[in-house]
Design an enzyme around this catalytic site. Structure first.
Site, short mmCIF file in Angstrom:
data_model
loop_
_atom_site.label_atom_id
_atom_site.label_comp_id
_atom_site.label_asym_id
_atom_site.label_seq_id
_atom_site.Cartn_x
_atom_site.Cartn_y
_atom_site.Cartn_z
N CYS A 19 0.89 -1.15 0.00
CA CYS A 19 0.00 0.00 0.00
C CYS A 19 0.93 1.20 0.00
O CYS A 19 1.56 1.49 1.02
CB CYS A 19 -0.92 0.04 1.22
SG CYS A 19 -1.90 1.56 1.20
N CYS A 28 -0.50 4.14 2.50
CA CYS A 28 -0.50 3.99 3.95
C CYS A 28 -0.25 2.54 4.31
O CYS A 28 0.87 2.07 4.19
CB CYS A 28 -1.79 4.53 4.56
SG CYS A 28 -3.28 4.08 3.67
N CYS A 35 -2.98 -0.17 3.91
CA CYS A 35 -4.18 -0.97 3.63
C CYS A 35 -3.79 -2.44 3.50
O CYS A 35 -2.82 -2.77 2.83
CB CYS A 35 -4.86 -0.48 2.36
SG CYS A 35 -5.44 1.22 2.52
FE FE Z 1 -3.30 2.11 2.83
#
Ligand code: FE
Length: 205
Positions: free
Chosen positions: A109, A112, A114
């Site tokens: 990700c 961030c 995820c």
């Molecule tokens: Fe993320």
């Protein structure tokens, strides 16, 4: 870059800046009465111990032994995974990507952290780290080598960027020498990293 986020390589015992901020936020929310610390503990325990990579391993083992289920995963991974009882937050829209002799899949990700909680539990520390998030897309083969995974030149590496909408599960290749094994035994070969794509399934002993 650490590859096993569960132990600290000589890191000082103090909390990281992020952990400090989280602690400050938690204290504030509890103080204002917005969250119940006991409920928070239950939630964290649920994802750390009850829900975890064992769920994903069961999905993979079933895909290895049941072609109908594998097809279903290709067509609608969310529904196929939910049929085994794994559904819920951070797993509402699942996509299964299958490794093959032509393609190795790897999940990141970039924005961030995820991650498909219902099948893999909470993400490892390295998954959330800036070096992994940036380098996985820039030099995936180098990153894979650092994880001890050598992908042959003729095999393409596909990197999938998770989003709040879509969460990916890698279905690693079934190891040779496991003909006739049942799902339970096969699931033991499926590591967390093999379902992120930074590892391969274990070879049978
Ligand atoms: Fe993320």
């Amino acid at each position: 870059m650490p590859h096993d986020g569960d132990h600290d390589h000589g890191r000082k015992p103090e909390l990281s800046p992020i952990a400090l901020r989280v602690r400050a936020l938690e204290s504030l929310l509890v103080e204002k009465g917005y969250v119940d610390p006991a409920a928070l503990d239950v939630l964290i325990d649920t994802y750390e111990t009850r829900i975890g990579p064992r769920n994903g391993a069961r999905v993979v083992a079933k895909a290895w032994t049941d072609p109908g289920f594998a097809d279903w995963l290709v067509r609608d991974a969310t529904a196929a995974i939910a049929s085994l009882g794994y559904a819920g937050r951070q797993g509402e829209h699942m996509v299964a990507v299958f490794n093959s002799p032509e393609t190795h899949n790897m999940i990141v990700c970039t924005l961030c952290s995820c991650y498909p909680w219902p099948v893999l539990g909470l993400p490892p520390v390295w998954y959330k780290s800036m070096p992994y998030r940036s380098r996985a897309v820039i030099e995936p083969r180098v990153v894979l080598r650092e994880f001890g995974v050598e992908i042959p030149d003729g095999r393409q590496v596909r990197v999938w960027d998770s989003t709040a909408e879509l969460r990916y599960l890698v279905i690693p290749e079934r190891p040779a020498g496991t003909g006739g094994w049942d799902e339970e035994r096969l699931a033991e070969l499926v590591t967390r990293d093999s379902m992120i794509g930074t590892g391969l399934a274990r070879m049978p002993a």
